[in-house]
Design an enzyme around this catalytic site. Structure first.
Site, PDB file in Angstrom:
ATOM      1  CG  ASP A 279      -0.246   0.055   2.389  1.00  0.00           C
ATOM      2  OD1 ASP A 279       0.899  -0.692   2.686  1.00  0.00           O
ATOM      3  OD2 ASP A 279      -0.807   0.423   3.378  1.00  0.00           O
ATOM      4  CE  LYS A 376       4.057   1.710   7.837  1.00  0.00           C
ATOM      5  NZ  LYS A 376       2.808   1.409   8.717  1.00  0.00           N
TER       6      LYS A 376
END
Ligand code: VG1
Ligand code: CO
Length: 541
Positions: A279, A376
């Site tokens: 992802d 992140k």
């Protein structure tokens, strides 16, 4: 548009873990399973009437089907607008960015991150809030409570939406807006980094290889690294997202990104290599013949971020997850920066970032990011590295040597024991927890325990308390050992053992050799081999 109200009942085990709900894909494909959880999200957050949501995923198997279900359920519950990445694609950081730039109320991200994809592999779903970050523990708690009380779900009886054409269409009163998944994200990166400097580095003959691992970062990396920054065509490899990630594990570490490691350690290696996960929120950094551990990468970025325009004013503070090595703490201390240690999982950084207490955050599991989004961000870390290298005009190995000479080296490794029987794993942790009070002063192999605790965290912003976040044992002389159970696995339990030892003088050791005393102490304290029968970890990173 007709709304169907489908009676249902609670399904066991729909408790969001470290990063949302993760299960085998076939579990999600059972009739009503995904629907139950989506309705529980809507119920847990107090409804979505009139709201704008962002929806997208990493393109894994079932991504497209799940999005159609979510759109119909958003329409049935009165959402005003859903913004979807074209083809159903959005990297996790791009979804976070989109929620923020579009002022959306929240978002739903479909991914099981670095876990493999396919009908017999993994799927996942998580809810992000209006700040663009993963739901806090309070919100995931409310969602879980809703899963235990659910009695029906609502879904529109409507044809599938067209996810492939940019622009707006309608599903009843709901506006479905299909957007380019890369465009806003690329602009955000251009605003943070000195693209001119990176372009001239790449023109000087500097070669890079970015391995998208057949996952979602392919289109992002191709647009940004090749088209906008001028990296040679073909610098991005495995750049077309595939539903099963080419049959691999889209996990950017030396084990799963072995091709990249081989290329970077082989003859004719490029100057810089990087990879990202399913992802797009994780990153791996490797120079020619020089792998950089995620904990060291965080420390290097903290020490040098000011070289990029977006961070020229300096950092407000840094934060790491508790199991992440203390390398960044040494940078923070030297530079007079506040430094926070949080439980594992990006959601714990959200409040620190929102409150302006930290600018840079990182986890040992290859996650680094900053206050530009609330996730992140893999490609962001790659670009910050490139920006730093473009200014310093040094090799990755030179940057590391200089960093260790200034701050010392924190040897670090994580040992994973996978698919252990859950009851056995829980017993191991329970026994260890029970033994903690008696450990200080006790010998473990050649080391002596200095302190032992079950890590608990009080959020400095909202005062919420999270307990049982992992066992942390410090040894006399500064070595540290952390043990915790994974919250993202889908088969049995995964025991993670985090090992570290600081060395201020010797920087060239093999980490497994440098950590041998801590590894021996682990067996003495936790008895992993004697309890599980496993003589070695399944994965060493
Ligand atoms: C793992 C990592 C953790 C990370 C989480 C989600 O969790 O250890 O650092 O935040 O995955 O990352 P666990 O509970 O399995 O140790 V991702 O890229 O899956 O969103
Ligand atoms: Co991920």
């Amino acid at each position: 548009m007709q709304v169907k109200r489908v009676p249902t009942q609670p399904i066991d085990g729909q408790k969001p873990g470290t990063s949302g709900l993760r299960k085998k894909t076939r579990v999600f494909m059972q009739p009503g399973y995904l629907e139950n959880f989506v309705q529980s999200i809507w119920d847990g957050i107090g409804g979505i009437a009139g709201q704008t949501l962002v929806v997208g995923g990493d393109g894994r198997f079932f991504n497209d089907r799940a999005i159609q279900t979510i759109l119909k359920m958003a329409a049935a519950s009165g959402a005003a607008r859903v913004i979807v990445g074209q083809g159903g694609l959005l990297s996790t950081p791009a979804a976070s960015n989109l929620i923020r730039v579009r002022g959306a109320d929240g978002g739903v991200i479909l991914s099981a991150s670095h876990n493999p994809g396919g009908p017999d592999e993994d799927f996942g779903i998580k809810y992000n809030m209006s700040n663009g970050g993963p739901a806090t523990e309070t919100v995931t708690g409310a969602i879980h409570a809703a899963t235990t009380a659910i009695a029906e779900y609502a879904i529109a009886d409507a044809p599938d939406a067209d996810l492939s054409t940019l622009g707006e269409s309608r599903l009843g009163a709901l506006v479905v807006e299909i957007v380019d998944p890369v465009a806003d994200y690329a602009v955000a990166m251009e605003n943070l980094f000195d693209f001119k400097a990176i372009r001239s580095l790449l023109q000087s003959g500097f070669q890079l290889r970015f391995d998208a691992m057949h996952a979602v970062t392919g289109p992002y990396a191709t647009e940004i690294l090749e088209r906008r920054l001028g990296a040679a065509p073909g610098s991005v490899v495995n750049g077309t997202p595939s539903p099963d990630f080419g049959g691999g594990h889209p996990d950017p570490n030396p084990v799963w990104a072995k091709d990249l490691m081989d290329a970077m350690y082989g003859a004719g290696a490029p100057d810089f290599g990087a990879a990202s996960d399913g992802d797009g929120d994780r990153n791996m950094i490797v120079g020619r013949g020089c792998y950089v551990t995620p904990s060291d990468s965080l420390a290097v970025l903290a020490a040098n971020a000011h070289l990029a325009p977006g961070y020229a004013a300096g950092l407000k503070g840094v934060a790491r997850s508790m199991p992440t090595s203390c390398a960044v703490d040494r940078v923070a201390e030297a530079r007079g920066l506040p430094c926070f240690a949080t439980p594992t999982g990006w959601k714990f950084f959200g409040n620190l970032l929102d409150a302006g207490m930290a600018t840079l955050c990182g986890e040992e599991s290859a996650g680094t990011g900053s206050d530009h989004v609330r996730e992140k961000d893999g490609l962001w870390a790659v670009l910050l590295w490139l920006n730093i290298l473009a200014v310093k005009r040094q090799s990755v190995a030179e940057v590391m040597a200089e960093h260790w000479a200034e701050f010392g080296r924190t040897y670090y490794s994580r040992h994973d024991y996978e698919a252990i029987d859950s009851a056995l794993a829980n017993r191991l942790m329970d026994d260890l927890r029970a033994a903690l009070p008696g450990l200080p002063g006790r010998a473990a192999g050649a080391l002596t325990v200095e302190s032992a605790e079950d890590f608990a965290y009080t959020d400095p912003v909202d005062g919420s308390v999270s307990t049982k976040q992992g066992v942390q044992i410090r040894f006399v002389g500064g070595a540290r050992l952390v043990l915790r159970l994974s919250g993202t696995g889908t088969e049995g339990a995964t025991l993670r053992v985090y090992l570290e030892r600081f060395d201020g003088a010797e920087f060239g050791l093999d980490p497994q050799v440098a950590l041998a005393p801590v590894i021996a102490a682990t067996e003495a304290l936790a008895g992993i081999t004697s309890r599980t029968g496993k003589t070695a970890p399944d994965v060493i990173t």
